[in-house]
Write an enzyme that holds these catalytic residues in place. Sequence first.
Site, PDB file in Angstrom:
ATOM      1  N   ASP A 253     -44.768  -2.580  13.049  1.00  0.00           N
ATOM      2  CA  ASP A 253     -44.142  -1.544  13.872  1.00  0.00           C
ATOM      3  C   ASP A 253     -45.194  -0.937  14.795  1.00  0.00           C
ATOM      4  OD1 ASP A 253     -42.721   0.485  15.033  1.00  0.00           O
ATOM      5  OD2 ASP A 253     -41.910   1.286  13.162  1.00  0.00           O
TER       6      ASP A 253
ATOM      7  N   TYR B  72     -29.577  11.444  14.246  1.00  0.00           N
ATOM      8  CA  TYR B  72     -30.716  11.075  15.101  1.00  0.00           C
ATOM      9  C   TYR B  72     -31.216  12.311  15.863  1.00  0.00           C
ATOM     10  CZ  TYR B  72     -33.749   8.486  18.245  1.00  0.00           C
ATOM     11  OH  TYR B  72     -34.847   8.028  18.927  1.00  0.00           O
TER      12      TYR B  72
ATOM     13  N   SER C  94     -36.614   6.365  12.878  1.00  0.00           N
ATOM     14  CA  SER C  94     -37.471   6.710  14.009  1.00  0.00           C
ATOM     15  C   SER C  94     -37.466   8.229  14.206  1.00  0.00           C
ATOM     16  CB  SER C  94     -37.002   5.963  15.259  1.00  0.00           C
ATOM     17  OG  SER C  94     -37.972   6.004  16.266  1.00  0.00           O
TER      18      SER C  94
ATOM     19  N   HIS D 215     -40.148  -2.207  14.439  1.00  0.00           N
ATOM     20  CA  HIS D 215     -39.381  -0.966  14.480  1.00  0.00           C
ATOM     21  C   HIS D 215     -37.907  -1.184  14.154  1.00  0.00           C
ATOM     22  CE1 HIS D 215     -39.382   3.266  15.343  1.00  0.00           C
ATOM     23  NE2 HIS D 215     -38.412   3.163  16.225  1.00  0.00           N
TER      24      HIS D 215
END
Length: 680
Positions: free
Chosen positions: A620, A458, A538, A655
């Site tokens: 999203d 991430y 993301s 999302h």
Amino acid sequence: MPLTSKQPAPPVLRSDHTDSYHGEIIADPYRWLEDANSAETKMFVDAQNKLTRSVLDAVPERAELVERLTKLWDYARRGEVWQEGGQSFQMRNSGLQSQSVLYTMDSPEAEGRVLLDPNTLSEDGTVALGGLSVSKDASRLAYSVSQGGSDWQEWRVRDVASGEDLPDALPDSKFSGASWLPDASGFFYSRYDRPPEGQALSDANFNQRLYLHRLGTEQTDDELILERPDQPEWGFSGVVSEDGAYLVVAVWKGTANENLLWVRPLDERGAFNEVVADFRASSNFIGNDGPLLYLMTDEGAPKGKLISHHLDTGKVRELVPEGAGRLLEALMVAGGFVLHTLEDASSRLILVDRQGQNARPVALPGLGSVASLSGHADQPDVFLTFTSFLTPAASYRLDTVSGQLEVIWTPDLGVDLSGYEVRQEFAASQDGTQVPMFIVAQKNLPLDGSHPTLLYGYGGFDIPLTPSFEVSRLAWLEAGGVLAVANLRGGGEYGEAWHRAGMFEKKQNVFDDFAACARHLTERGYTSPEHLGIEGGSNGGLLVGATLTQHPELIGAAVAHVGVMDMLRFQHFTIGWAWVSEYGSSDTPEGFETVRAYSPLHNLTPQAYPPTLLTTGDHDDRVVPAHSYKFAAELQHAQRGDAPVLLRVQTRAGHGAGKPTKLVIEEKADVYAFLLAALG
């Protein structure tokens, strides 16, 4: 056998659209895909989904994966317990329910009764619970619901005793909790203006306002508490102190760890006491003894510290100084505080008194993650869950007097995990920084470079990746796969300095860290480039996109979920402007140079790329699906090899939060089928 498509990618119109950024002309041939409602975009999505299904449905293992994942998922799960007014509350899922169900109990161990079942709110399971707030006397529940995965929420109110809803309905809320008045007559919440018709999933969100809603009144009659039209990017989070004396407002701007903190007596309507008057640090309200506030802050302490601030005198006192571990959370309890820290991305709990003295460590079940501490300033009991990569989340009670941890409930997974182990290793990044990485694999794994390996990352927004149990990963492990989870700069594992080392012009550090982890896995013999897949969502989707463009030679497959792929235009949609405090933006010359250098959409070149799967949802409104649409089209155009570039678009999904269990299983089966076929 390499993963290939029997049919070519569908033709996609390339327009001659261009934009000028500080004197440089940048082509944007797929700008038209930003209009999610156009007939052309819908045709594009249909054609892409058709291609994706033709490839993934042909993978022999996919049907077996659906069956296995469904069986693995079918075990009872429970979240943390929390208490109000002598009642206990808990989210539970019997196994395959689309959404978890809220229970209320007379005691933490009791079976209790259903208070709110979101599965009854829609036929397809796509209406999900967002926020939950129980009044101090446990008579009322404020809860928010979202439709189809959107960030937009509608607040509703339920009577706890009868289980019936009151007439109150408050739409147009986003990025907001609810905080009750002491007498349960109303609550504070935040909302935006309603977006124009048809633009709810794309229009930028500015000018959040804080309101007080009183039960039984119309939303139009809500009392406006705070607005700042001169500061359209400011947002407001209002909470009532536990003693009912104060309204405490955290004022946020973007996603930076910097906020204002304003306080005033709850029954007054005058000016606020600006305890923190500028955006210089993170300051979180923990609790209070009368006018003495307790705050967790990183001002002058990148890993965090605990201080007190007296409202009357302004005197500040350091209670718990910055330590070796990152201070992630502090909870006020009878006689002191529970401190939750991270050391090399694993949880530690420490008990201190109200002066920050007499520290006592709490013995945890092992290396893992504490989640969801809950308790009250006048009670000694704290409730939490504990989990790790090979340990499903179990519910615990912590007696802060004795320091003993007691199991309330533990799940029965029905799977023997004794044949697996978790290791933590460190990879040396390009500048020498040691980057930690958890590796989950079969015991006594031969390090011969042959194992299909999935590297997940991430690296942003101060979010730590700590050990957690995801049942779907068992299917990967059972198939002989290795799982690696990287703790990259930009995340929250080591405090604000670690976070800032992956922001703005230092964002490249994040991608370098990830590449170093990929090389480490190969050099140590876990895998080899042709057997290594990468995954992220993301901001982690941006990570995958950047790695794909910078180091395609390191990997054998890529999976990017709801990724931020167009770094030149992210700030123009929904809440994207808030990420400027993390990335910078193309609106300034220096920001343009920074984001242009790694923007995945703008760094694709004609060459052979590894098999790539991009996933997004048509609802999203956090990272709008145009990011994935445009990147998929450009990657298909640039692809010079035989490997497929697939776009998977889920309808009535956003999302990720609130996605029904059946849809999650279907998506996980697609991802693992894709990876197993691509990586051998």
